[in-house]
Design an enzyme around this catalytic site. Structure first.
Site, short mmCIF file in Angstrom:
data_model
loop_
_atom_site.label_atom_id
_atom_site.label_comp_id
_atom_site.label_asym_id
_atom_site.label_seq_id
_atom_site.Cartn_x
_atom_site.Cartn_y
_atom_site.Cartn_z
N CYS A 107 0.83 -1.21 0.00
CA CYS A 107 0.00 0.00 0.00
C CYS A 107 0.87 1.27 0.00
CB CYS A 107 -0.97 -0.05 1.17
SG CYS A 107 -2.41 0.98 0.95
N ARG A 141 -12.46 5.89 -2.05
CA ARG A 141 -11.45 4.98 -1.48
C ARG A 141 -11.81 3.57 -1.85
NH1 ARG A 141 -7.82 6.99 2.14
NH2 ARG A 141 -7.27 4.98 3.04
N HIS A 206 -3.38 -5.70 2.42
CA HIS A 206 -3.11 -5.94 3.83
C HIS A 206 -3.77 -7.27 4.17
CE1 HIS A 206 -2.04 -1.65 4.32
NE2 HIS A 206 -3.10 -1.39 3.56
N1 GLN Z 1 -2.17 7.02 1.69
C1 GLN Z 1 -2.32 6.00 0.73
C2 GLN Z 1 -3.64 5.97 0.01
O1 GLN Z 1 -4.68 6.25 0.60
C3 GLN Z 1 -2.00 4.67 1.36
C4 GLN Z 1 -3.04 4.12 2.29
C5 GLN Z 1 -2.63 2.91 3.05
O2 GLN Z 1 -1.42 2.58 3.08
N2 GLN Z 1 -3.58 2.24 3.67
O3 GLN Z 1 -3.65 5.67 -1.15
#
Ligand code: GLN
Length: 265
Positions: A107, A141, A206
């Site tokens: 990520c 998201r 994850h």
């Molecule tokens: N900040 C990054 C995004 O939102 C990574 C998020 C994360 O590592 N969970 O794309």
């Protein structure tokens, strides 16, 4: 360091303690990404290797002496903080990879080993360019269970994981993804997840990803030790995988059923 490893290859872990580096866990450690380090250390030890977890504290120089470099996830602020330390140590990481070390980047970690991340405010956080992949914050998201069918060349079974990110990552020409996304978002571009490069695996997943996908952990261990590795019993891991894959498929079907109901009005 003299090793006790039983690997048959010529890799680093056969001659010395396998040093599994967890980079900046205070900043890059969302959703239990530390579990990836524990899995690598334990799966190496179960096979008779000396293995130790080495934590690189936030901001410290990243040494070139590690065998595995784990870069986890993190939201935009900790990611920005992690980026400057990573950039300062980029040459050390590159040297280590050239010498046979392996990288797993998850990520935000994926975004930072790429060429850069443009956040929602338009600010550019430069990455260290280990892979040609550029990320731009997007909406909505991407949150939920993910299923990835890995690149056949990896020999891996279906990968399960969990994602929560805004970034959309575009791979450069010729960069191979980790696999094709059949549920969830992954890179958010081209229905693929992650990136593959020599000694490098990057992913949005994850879970953490290695407890859910022991074959992926073993692929990294094979690369770094020179493998092949003894198989390990994995009844609990298989149970976890089956449960998570079923959940991801169910979520997909539920979403489809909801869409169909909306279409019918
Ligand atoms: N900040 C990054 C995004 O939102 C990574 C998020 C994360 O590592 N969970 O794309």
């Amino acid at each position: 360091m003299t090793g006790t490893g039983r690997g048959t290859g010529t890799g680093r872990g056969t001659e010395s303690t396998l040093r599994v580096g967890l980079v900046y866990p205070e900043l890059l450690g969302t959703y239990g990404d530390r579990g990836n380090a524990l899995v690598l250390v334990e799966r190496a030890r179960w096979r008779g290797f000396d293995a130790e977890l080495v934590e690189v504290a936030a901001g410290d120089p990243i040494p070139d002496s590690l065998d595995v470099y784990l870069f986890g996830g993190g939201e935009d602020d900790p990611q920005t903080m992690a980026a400057s330390g990573m950039r300062a140590s980029a040459n050390a990481v590159r040297r280590a990879i050239d010498g046979g070390a392996v990288v797993l980047a998850v990520c935000a970690g994926f975004q930072l080993i790429g060429t850069g991340y443009v956040d929602a405010g338009g600010e550019v956080i430069e990455g260290i360019g280990l892979v040609d992949a550029r990320t731009v914050a997007g909406a909505p998201r991407l949150i939920g269970e993910v299923i990835v069918e890995p690149e056949p060349s990896t020999g891996l079974p279906t990968i399960t994981g969990f994602e929560n990110h805004g970034g959309r990552t575009k791979l450069g020409p010729g960069v191979r993804p980790l696999g094709r996304v059949t549920r969830g978002g992954g890179n958010g571009i081209g229905a693929v997840d992650g990136a593959l490069a020599p000694n490098i695996v990057a992913t949005y997943l994850h879970g953490p990803v290695l407890p859910r996908n022991p074959a992926l952990a073993d692929l990294l261990l094979t690369w770094v030790t020179g493998g092949p590795l003894e198989p390990l019993p994995s009844v609990l891991e298989e149970a976890l995988r089956a449960e998570r894959l079923a959940e991801a498929r169910l979520t997909g079907w539920r979403a489809r059923a909801r869409d169909l109901r909306l279409e019918r009005g």
